[in-house]
Design an enzyme around this catalytic site. Sequence first.
Site, PDB file in Angstrom:
ATOM      1  N   TYR A 155       0.843  -1.203   0.000  1.00 46.84           N
ATOM      2  CA  TYR A 155       0.000   0.000   0.000  1.00 46.84           C
ATOM      3  C   TYR A 155       0.879   1.254   0.000  1.00 46.84           C
ATOM      4  O   TYR A 155       0.660   2.174  -0.789  1.00 46.84           O
ATOM      5  CB  TYR A 155      -0.923  -0.012   1.223  1.00 46.84           C
ATOM      6  CG  TYR A 155      -1.750   1.245   1.389  1.00 46.84           C
ATOM      7  CD1 TYR A 155      -2.883   1.460   0.606  1.00 46.84           C
ATOM      8  CD2 TYR A 155      -1.402   2.231   2.322  1.00 46.84           C
ATOM      9  CE1 TYR A 155      -3.658   2.617   0.761  1.00 46.84           C
ATOM     10  CE2 TYR A 155      -2.159   3.376   2.482  1.00 46.84           C
ATOM     11  CZ  TYR A 155      -3.285   3.566   1.694  1.00 46.84           C
ATOM     12  OH  TYR A 155      -4.036   4.711   1.837  1.00 46.84           O
ATOM     13  N   LYS A 178       1.164   4.235  -2.878  1.00 45.33           N
ATOM     14  CA  LYS A 178       0.858   5.661  -2.690  1.00 45.33           C
ATOM     15  C   LYS A 178       2.074   6.530  -3.053  1.00 45.33           C
ATOM     16  O   LYS A 178       1.919   7.674  -3.477  1.00 45.33           O
ATOM     17  CB  LYS A 178       0.378   5.928  -1.256  1.00 45.33           C
ATOM     18  CG  LYS A 178      -1.018   5.351  -0.964  1.00 45.33           C
ATOM     19  CD  LYS A 178      -2.108   5.993  -1.840  1.00 45.33           C
ATOM     20  CE  LYS A 178      -3.508   5.577  -1.437  1.00 45.33           C
ATOM     21  NZ  LYS A 178      -4.559   6.146  -2.291  1.00 45.33           N
TER      22      LYS A 178
HETATM   23  N1  NAP Z   1      -9.007   6.128   5.811  1.00 47.16           N
HETATM   24  C1  NAP Z   1      -7.771   6.596   5.962  1.00 47.16           C
HETATM   25  O1  NAP Z   1      -7.253   6.740   7.094  1.00 47.16           O
HETATM   26  C2  NAP Z   1      -6.951   6.994   4.759  1.00 47.16           C
HETATM   27  C3  NAP Z   1      -5.675   7.564   4.993  1.00 47.16           C
HETATM   28  C4  NAP Z   1      -4.915   7.956   3.888  1.00 47.16           C
HETATM   29  C5  NAP Z   1      -5.420   7.810   2.601  1.00 47.16           C
HETATM   30  N2  NAP Z   1      -6.654   7.237   2.416  1.00 47.16           N
HETATM   31  C6  NAP Z   1      -7.119   7.104   1.027  1.00 47.16           C
HETATM   32  O2  NAP Z   1      -8.420   7.640   0.900  1.00 47.16           O
HETATM   33  C7  NAP Z   1      -9.127   6.975  -0.165  1.00 47.16           C
HETATM   34  C8  NAP Z   1     -10.493   6.506   0.332  1.00 47.16           C
HETATM   35  O3  NAP Z   1     -10.271   5.601   1.408  1.00 47.16           O
HETATM   36  P1  NAP Z   1     -11.382   5.222   2.484  1.00 47.16           P
HETATM   37  O4  NAP Z   1     -10.722   5.307   3.811  1.00 47.16           O
HETATM   38  O5  NAP Z   1     -12.646   5.948   2.221  1.00 47.16           O
HETATM   39  O6  NAP Z   1     -11.523   3.666   2.136  1.00 47.16           O
HETATM   40  P2  NAP Z   1     -12.802   2.683   2.115  1.00 47.16           P
HETATM   41  O7  NAP Z   1     -13.796   3.106   3.135  1.00 47.16           O
HETATM   42  O8  NAP Z   1     -12.211   1.326   2.196  1.00 47.16           O
HETATM   43  O9  NAP Z   1     -13.420   2.944   0.667  1.00 47.16           O
HETATM   44  C9  NAP Z   1     -12.697   2.604  -0.478  1.00 47.16           C
HETATM   45  C10 NAP Z   1     -13.515   2.959  -1.695  1.00 47.16           C
HETATM   46  O10 NAP Z   1     -12.752   2.579  -2.860  1.00 47.16           O
HETATM   47  C11 NAP Z   1     -13.622   1.819  -3.706  1.00 47.16           C
HETATM   48  N3  NAP Z   1     -12.902   0.889  -4.573  1.00 47.16           N
HETATM   49  C12 NAP Z   1     -12.070  -0.130  -4.244  1.00 47.16           C
HETATM   50  N4  NAP Z   1     -11.669  -0.782  -5.344  1.00 47.16           N
HETATM   51  C13 NAP Z   1     -12.264  -0.164  -6.411  1.00 47.16           C
HETATM   52  C14 NAP Z   1     -12.263  -0.379  -7.808  1.00 47.16           C
HETATM   53  N5  NAP Z   1     -11.569  -1.384  -8.371  1.00 47.16           N
HETATM   54  N6  NAP Z   1     -12.995   0.457  -8.589  1.00 47.16           N
HETATM   55  C15 NAP Z   1     -13.698   1.473  -8.049  1.00 47.16           C
HETATM   56  N7  NAP Z   1     -13.771   1.710  -6.733  1.00 47.16           N
HETATM   57  C16 NAP Z   1     -13.056   0.900  -5.920  1.00 47.16           C
HETATM   58  C17 NAP Z   1     -14.528   1.068  -2.734  1.00 47.16           C
HETATM   59  O11 NAP Z   1     -15.664   0.577  -3.437  1.00 47.16           O
HETATM   60  P3  NAP Z   1     -16.466  -0.781  -3.018  1.00 47.16           P
HETATM   61  O12 NAP Z   1     -17.474  -0.353  -2.004  1.00 47.16           O
HETATM   62  O13 NAP Z   1     -17.029  -1.249  -4.295  1.00 47.16           O
HETATM   63  O14 NAP Z   1     -15.431  -1.730  -2.438  1.00 47.16           O
HETATM   64  C18 NAP Z   1     -14.841   2.199  -1.756  1.00 47.16           C
HETATM   65  O15 NAP Z   1     -15.828   3.051  -2.275  1.00 47.16           O
HETATM   66  C19 NAP Z   1      -8.218   5.805  -0.596  1.00 47.16           C
HETATM   67  O16 NAP Z   1      -7.511   6.165  -1.758  1.00 47.16           O
HETATM   68  C20 NAP Z   1      -7.262   5.656   0.577  1.00 47.16           C
HETATM   69  O17 NAP Z   1      -6.037   5.092   0.195  1.00 47.16           O
HETATM   70  C21 NAP Z   1      -7.430   6.832   3.452  1.00 47.16           C
END
Ligand code: NAP
Length: 235
Positions: free
Chosen positions: A157, A161
């Site tokens: 991961y 990134k």
């Molecule tokens: N949460 C944190 O602390 C954090 C920190 C740093 C960065 N981020 C970044 O923020 C972004 C959102 O993360 P989140 O925390 O909201 O994660 P999350 O709750 O796990 O949601 C991930 C989203 O990505 C979608 N996804 C996964 N594979 C996909 C694909 N092949 N095509 C289209 N959509 C897809 C999922 O859809 P499905 O429902 O279909 O699975 C879901 O809507 C990510 O890029 C993550 O790396 C998050």
Amino acid sequence: MSSKIYFITGSSRGIGLELVKQLAAKGNTVIASARNPEGSAELQKLVDDKKVFSVKLDVQSDASVKAAVDKVNEISPEGIDVLINNSGIIAPKPSVSHTAKPELWSDIYETNVVGVVRVTQHFLPVLRKKDTRQVINIGSDSGSLELANRADLNAPYHCSKAALNMFTRCLSHDLQNEKFTIVSIHPGWVITDMGGKEAALTTEDSVASMVKVFEGYTQKDNGWYGNWKGERMPW
Ligand SMILES: NC(=O)c1ccc[n+]([C@@H]2O[C@H](COP(=O)([O-])OP(=O)(O)OC[C@H]3O[C@@H](n4cnc5c(N)ncnc54)[C@H](OP(=O)(O)O)[C@@H]3O)[C@@H](O)[C@H]2O)c1
């Protein structure tokens, strides 16, 4: 602040869903994409087919992204102002650099890096129809080489990134003559399925803060990497 037309990936839950809520509440038009939009009751509550639309899109599939572009051209023939590459996946912990299986690295890279490249390339003609031309990549502090100074339990991961950050840099140079603004933003450690329940920030607080940062972007920010508070971060 004038309203804009946003296209967001991964809008079914977490940060993507909250982005749809808050950007729409501010009077913007939001085209929310998800692998299975009908499967997200929360997303469907927001869809009115006037200011909020949902579109099917899997970032791993070329055909799916092409079909989404066709749909967006129908919904908004005048193009979009902002593409938010939000979708992302994480490896199960521990996934360590010297033991995590190559197949796992491929899967993470296919979504977090190649998926973003695929969506961005297909959406460039849609962005070029307007003058705003912003691409916001939801990155992470874990993609910073300079901040990577401890043992890493999620190497695939973190490396993905870092690659996403380099894509931001490359694209920002390659498209600067066309007046694009390409950035990478870290949302903070956020309570979502990915961030977990122990995380520091609610989706509401992270997104409210990010949206303020988004609203301030101008072409001078092309190639920017920073956090949800608008602070620059080291690459
Ligand atoms: N949460 C944190 O602390 C954090 C920190 C740093 C960065 N981020 C970044 O923020 C972004 C959102 O993360 P989140 O925390 O909201 O994660 P999350 O709750 O796990 O949601 C991930 C989203 O990505 C979608 N996804 C996964 N594979 C996909 C694909 N092949 N095509 C289209 N959509 C897809 C999922 O859809 P499905 O429902 O279909 O699975 C879901 O809507 C990510 O890029 C993550 O790396 C998050």
